[in-house]
Enzyme design. Structure first.
Site, PDB file in Angstrom:
ATOM      1  N   LYS A  16      28.086  92.871 -46.248  1.00 15.98           N
ATOM      2  CA  LYS A  16      27.283  91.827 -45.599  1.00 15.98           C
ATOM      3  C   LYS A  16      28.194  91.266 -44.485  1.00 15.98           C
ATOM      4  O   LYS A  16      27.810  91.208 -43.271  1.00 15.98           O
ATOM      5  CB  LYS A  16      26.804  90.772 -46.290  1.00 15.98           C
ATOM      6  CG  LYS A  16      25.667  91.016 -47.051  1.00 15.98           C
ATOM      7  CD  LYS A  16      25.298  89.980 -47.894  1.00 15.98           C
ATOM      8  CE  LYS A  16      24.226  90.210 -49.180  1.00 15.98           C
ATOM      9  NZ  LYS A  16      24.062  89.592 -50.236  1.00 15.98           N
ATOM     10  N   GLN A  25      24.752  84.001 -53.223  1.00 18.06           N
ATOM     11  CA  GLN A  25      24.726  85.152 -53.935  1.00 18.06           C
ATOM     12  C   GLN A  25      23.988  84.910 -55.274  1.00 18.06           C
ATOM     13  O   GLN A  25      24.648  84.156 -56.019  1.00 18.06           O
ATOM     14  CB  GLN A  25      26.164  85.925 -53.756  1.00 18.06           C
ATOM     15  CG  GLN A  25      25.812  87.228 -54.559  1.00 18.06           C
ATOM     16  CD  GLN A  25      25.454  88.506 -53.556  1.00 18.06           C
ATOM     17  OE1 GLN A  25      25.202  88.110 -52.444  1.00 18.06           O
ATOM     18  NE2 GLN A  25      25.251  89.617 -54.113  1.00 18.06           N
ATOM     19  N   ASP A  61      17.819  83.703 -46.767  1.00 22.24           N
ATOM     20  CA  ASP A  61      17.152  84.503 -47.897  1.00 22.24           C
ATOM     21  C   ASP A  61      15.816  84.322 -47.994  1.00 22.24           C
ATOM     22  O   ASP A  61      14.928  85.116 -48.610  1.00 22.24           O
ATOM     23  CB  ASP A  61      17.805  84.311 -49.320  1.00 22.24           C
ATOM     24  CG  ASP A  61      18.994  85.020 -49.713  1.00 22.24           C
ATOM     25  OD1 ASP A  61      18.937  86.176 -49.242  1.00 22.24           O
ATOM     26  OD2 ASP A  61      19.806  84.649 -50.462  1.00 22.24           O
TER      27      ASP A  61
HETATM   28  N1  LIG Z   1      20.940  85.351 -52.500  1.00 25.84           N
HETATM   29  C1  LIG Z   1      21.027  86.659 -52.551  1.00 25.84           C
HETATM   30  N2  LIG Z   1      20.551  87.419 -51.641  1.00 25.84           N
HETATM   31  C2  LIG Z   1      20.583  88.756 -51.723  1.00 25.84           C
HETATM   32  O1  LIG Z   1      19.992  89.724 -50.659  1.00 25.84           O
HETATM   33  C3  LIG Z   1      21.034  89.533 -52.693  1.00 25.84           C
HETATM   34  C4  LIG Z   1      21.504  88.659 -53.676  1.00 25.84           C
HETATM   35  N3  LIG Z   1      21.560  87.433 -53.694  1.00 25.84           N
HETATM   36  N4  LIG Z   1      22.288  89.091 -54.846  1.00 25.84           N
HETATM   37  C5  LIG Z   1      22.420  90.634 -55.089  1.00 25.84           C
HETATM   38  C6  LIG Z   1      21.274  91.555 -54.295  1.00 25.84           C
HETATM   39  C7  LIG Z   1      21.619  92.953 -54.001  1.00 25.84           C
HETATM   40  N5  LIG Z   1      21.453  93.054 -52.515  1.00 25.84           N
HETATM   41  C8  LIG Z   1      21.681  94.183 -52.039  1.00 25.84           C
HETATM   42  C9  LIG Z   1      21.901  94.578 -50.809  1.00 25.84           C
HETATM   43  C10 LIG Z   1      22.147  95.726 -50.100  1.00 25.84           C
HETATM   44  C11 LIG Z   1      22.232  96.664 -50.893  1.00 25.84           C
HETATM   45  C12 LIG Z   1      22.922  98.077 -50.213  1.00 25.84           C
HETATM   46  O2  LIG Z   1      22.995  98.013 -49.034  1.00 25.84           O
HETATM   47  N6  LIG Z   1      22.706  99.131 -50.830  1.00 25.84           N
HETATM   48  C13 LIG Z   1      23.052 100.332 -50.184  1.00 25.84           C
HETATM   49  C14 LIG Z   1      24.349 101.224 -51.218  1.00 25.84           C
HETATM   50  C15 LIG Z   1      23.823 101.088 -52.474  1.00 25.84           C
HETATM   51  C16 LIG Z   1      25.063 101.346 -53.515  1.00 25.84           C
HETATM   52  O3  LIG Z   1      25.604 102.535 -53.423  1.00 25.84           O
HETATM   53  O4  LIG Z   1      25.408 100.622 -54.213  1.00 25.84           O
HETATM   54  C17 LIG Z   1      22.047 101.250 -50.118  1.00 25.84           C
HETATM   55  O5  LIG Z   1      21.047 101.075 -50.855  1.00 25.84           O
HETATM   56  O6  LIG Z   1      22.030 102.515 -49.460  1.00 25.84           O
HETATM   57  C18 LIG Z   1      22.198  96.669 -52.175  1.00 25.84           C
HETATM   58  C19 LIG Z   1      21.882  95.366 -52.721  1.00 25.84           C
HETATM   59  C20 LIG Z   1      21.347  91.682 -52.071  1.00 25.84           C
HETATM   60  N7  LIG Z   1      21.141  90.994 -53.039  1.00 25.84           N
END
Ligand SMILES: Nc1nc(=O)c2c([nH]1)NC[C@@H]1CN(c3ccc(C(=O)N[C@@H](CCC(=O)O)C(=O)O)cc3)C=[N+]21
Length: 307
Positions: A59, A103, A126
């Site tokens: 991020k 987070q 969020d």
């Molecule tokens: N307040 C809060 N807001 C969130 O938005 C939030 C959170 N807490 N806690 C955790 C989760 C998880 N999350 C992700 C965001 C992007 C990918 C992402 O970009 N993933 C890539 C890489 C995956 C990999 O290889 O691990 C993909 O899907 O291609 C993953 C997970 C946002 N979260």
């Protein structure tokens, strides 16, 4: 020669997210040039969860790439609720910060609801604050949760008008399932939210023109749950042991969605891969929301990021 059923086309969330980040970057640069405001995002992470650390780093890097300010606050898991609330109060009062993301999940000794409630709703990028949940429910402008927003952008890009389509959302979480339902209802879909008590889930899923999987159970949704030609949005990001037993024994993992991709790709019309689907769109929408919040903070109508 017998007709082979066509394999689903992949919805490239990674490419879409790059385009969106470029548009946010250009719009943010215009805002800075015209109003002297540089959008600023503060990300707060409590504790050392390795997966969370990776997302937080992504991020921060993407935010800076878009020419926006990015502050990351890394707090030890011994942080008290009072200390966290004090930081949020300081960020609420900081005119250079337009977006605040805490987070999740938070350590067990901290009351997440109280923390989300403390964030200024206009900085709640969020979209988790009850005020934003309410605004979305009644159709007022607010902050829309990033994962459902990114999923909707891909659906509209792929399908155009969604009105009248049957949408089934598997999962009733506050962060994905419920806001996704609100957004699809707003697009005039017929929306069903399924969950662990739903009867005959496979049959229900087969009614879906749009199937959104957001349960957090690796590869739960099978090929024969999918209506031929349906559009499948796989929100799941599950870490499972590597396929190679030697690597698995070394603790190596791979990431899979909530959909059994190998089966689903033979039935669906379009499908998001994992990784490379919804995940990157979530981060791009976080930047879009931060830009939107910065515009609103100075009373400027945000530029259209869809073109
Ligand atoms: N307040 C809060 N807001 C969130 O938005 C939030 C959170 N807490 N806690 C955790 C989760 C998880 N999350 C992700 C965001 C992007 C990918 C992402 O970009 N993933 C890539 C890489 C995956 C990999 O290889 O691990 C993909 O899907 O291609 C993953 C997970 C946002 N979260």
């Amino acid at each position: 020669m017998a007709d082979e059923p066509a394999r689903a086309s992949l919805i490239d969330g990674k490419a879409f997210s790059q385009t969106l980040v470029e548009r946010v970057a250009a719009a943010a640069a215009r805002l800075e040039a015209t109003h002297g405001v540089k959008p600023g995002l503060a990300v707060v992470i409590v504790g050392e969860d390795p997966a969370s650390q990776i997302y937080v780093r992504n991020k921060g890097e993407t935010t800076q790439k878009a020419g926006m300010r990015s502050d990351t606050h890394r707090l030890p898991d011994t942080t008290t609720q009072e200390e966290l609330l004090a930081l949020i109060a300081a960020l609420n009062a900081d005119a250079g910060i337009h977006g605040i993301l805490v987070q999740l999940p938070l350590p067990k000794h901290i009351d997440s609801a109280a923390v989300l409630d403390a964030i200024d709703p206009d900085k709640d990028v969020d979209g988790f604050h009850v005020v934003n949940v309410g605004r979305l429910a009644v159709g007022l402008p607010g902050m829309i949760p990033c994962t459902p927003l990114g999923s909707l952008m891909m659906l509209k890009d792929q399908l155009g008008d969604l009105s009248g389509l049957n949408a089934v959302i598997v999962g009733r979480s506050n962060i994905v399932g419920k806001p996704m339902a609100q957004l699809l209802l707003g697009e005039s879909c017929t929306v069903t939210i399924a969950h662990s008590r739903t009867r005959d889930l496979p049959a229900l899923c087969r009614t879906a023109d749009i199937l959104v999987a957001a349960v957090g159970r690796p590869e739960m949704i099978k090929g024969d749950w999918i209506k031929p030609g349906a559009t499948v949005i796989d929100v799941g990001i599950n870490r499972v042991p590597s396929k190679d037993p030697v690597k698995a024994a070394e603790g190596k993992t791979r990431v899979v969605g909530d959909v059994d991709f190998a089966e689903a790709v033979e039935v669906a019309g379009r499908i998001t891969p994992v990784p490379g689907g919804v995940g990157p769109m979530t981060i791009a929408c976080l930047l879009a929301n931060t830009y939107t919040a910065a515009c609103r903070s100075v009373g400027v109508t945000p530029d259209d990021l869809n073109s």
